[in-house]
Motif scaffolding. Structure first.
Motif, mmCIF file in Angstrom:
data_model
loop_
_atom_site.group_PDB
_atom_site.id
_atom_site.type_symbol
_atom_site.label_atom_id
_atom_site.label_comp_id
_atom_site.label_asym_id
_atom_site.label_seq_id
_atom_site.Cartn_x
_atom_site.Cartn_y
_atom_site.Cartn_z
ATOM 1 N N PHE A 135 0.831 -1.201 0.000
ATOM 2 C CA PHE A 135 0.000 0.000 0.000
ATOM 3 C C PHE A 135 0.871 1.260 0.000
ATOM 4 O O PHE A 135 0.602 2.218 -0.729
ATOM 5 C CB PHE A 135 -0.944 -0.027 1.215
ATOM 6 N N ASN A 136 1.925 1.278 0.817
ATOM 7 C CA ASN A 136 2.829 2.437 0.879
ATOM 8 C C ASN A 136 3.585 2.636 -0.428
ATOM 9 O O ASN A 136 3.776 3.767 -0.882
ATOM 10 C CB ASN A 136 3.808 2.292 2.039
ATOM 11 N N VAL A 137 4.026 1.550 -1.080
ATOM 12 C CA VAL A 137 4.699 1.653 -2.373
ATOM 13 C C VAL A 137 3.740 2.232 -3.410
ATOM 14 O O VAL A 137 4.095 3.128 -4.189
ATOM 15 C CB VAL A 137 5.260 0.281 -2.814
ATOM 16 N N TYR A 157 3.263 5.948 -2.773
ATOM 17 C CA TYR A 157 4.463 6.703 -3.154
ATOM 18 C C TYR A 157 4.509 6.908 -4.666
ATOM 19 O O TYR A 157 4.739 8.019 -5.148
ATOM 20 C CB TYR A 157 5.715 5.976 -2.667
ATOM 21 N N VAL A 158 4.306 5.835 -5.436
ATOM 22 C CA VAL A 158 4.345 5.924 -6.898
ATOM 23 C C VAL A 158 3.228 6.836 -7.397
ATOM 24 O O VAL A 158 3.461 7.703 -8.259
ATOM 25 C CB VAL A 158 4.249 4.509 -7.522
ATOM 26 N N ASN A 159 2.041 6.675 -6.872
ATOM 27 C CA ASN A 159 0.904 7.494 -7.292
ATOM 28 C C ASN A 159 1.141 8.971 -6.950
ATOM 29 O O ASN A 159 0.893 9.854 -7.768
ATOM 30 C CB ASN A 159 -0.372 6.975 -6.625
ATOM 31 N N LEU A 186 2.475 14.608 -8.442
ATOM 32 C CA LEU A 186 3.340 15.780 -8.251
ATOM 33 C C LEU A 186 4.049 16.162 -9.539
ATOM 34 O O LEU A 186 4.179 17.354 -9.855
ATOM 35 C CB LEU A 186 4.353 15.519 -7.133
ATOM 36 N N ASP A 187 4.531 15.181 -10.305
ATOM 37 C CA ASP A 187 5.178 15.474 -11.575
ATOM 38 C C ASP A 187 4.205 16.127 -12.558
ATOM 39 O O ASP A 187 4.557 17.090 -13.255
ATOM 40 C CB ASP A 187 5.763 14.193 -12.192
ATOM 41 N N ALA A 188 2.985 15.616 -12.615
ATOM 42 C CA ALA A 188 1.972 16.190 -13.509
ATOM 43 C C ALA A 188 1.645 17.622 -13.096
ATOM 44 O O ALA A 188 1.536 18.512 -13.949
ATOM 45 C CB ALA A 188 0.713 15.327 -13.492
#
Length: 158
Positions: A15-17, A20-22, A27-29
């Motif tokens: 769930f934490n991984v 983090y990826v999401n 943030l990049d978008a």
């Protein structure tokens, strides 16, 4: 009991991984969107600055010309309207506008299409006969209660 704790630990790790990826993608978008907005804002500011400079030579922004009219008890806005009306009314001549020093070509007279009042003394106008076009620099004189007097200073035919 150990299996439940192990499964819960693995589940929370996954769930934490995932979070983090999401979050990183979001943030990049948002950063790309913010960069795009900043670029558009800079372009818009440059456009507004260029537009302000383009309108530098206009009766509406020339305080000295406005003061000239106020000192003669005239409202520069009313004068600007009257001058344009008087200028366009000269198009009613059958040989074209007399301020354009060109004779009709192929029976088509030269008429003034648009004009810009630069200050209390100068006007620049565009004229055409449908095929050819050009510009004319005019000097004008306004007196209250009289028709505006115009004088052609220079013309350009393209």
């Amino acid at each position: 009991m150990k299996n439940v704790i192990l499964y819960a630990l693995i589940f929370s790790l996954l769930f934490n991984v995932f979070q983090y990826v999401n979050s990183t993608k979001i943030l990049d978008a948002k950063q790309k969107e913010m960069d795009h907005v900043k670029t558009n804002l800079l372009t818009s500011r440059d456009s507004v600055a260029a537009l302000a400079n383009a309108n530098y030579f206009a009766l509406e922004s020339d305080e000295d010309a406005q003061e000239y009219f106020y000192s003669n008890n005239l409202d520069y806005k009313k004068v600007g309207i009257k001058v344009k009306e008087d200028l366009i009314s000269l198009n009613e001549n059958k040989n074209g506008n007399p301020l354009v020093p060109y004779d009709p070509i192929d029976g088509k007279p030269f008429l003034i299409n648009t004009s810009k009042t630069l200050n209390h003394r100068w006007i620049i106008a565009e004229f055409s006969n449908g095929d050819l076009w050009g510009q004319v620099l005019l000097k004008y004189f306004v007196e209250e209660g009289k028709v505006t007097q115009f004088e052609t200073v220079e013309t350009v035919l393209y």
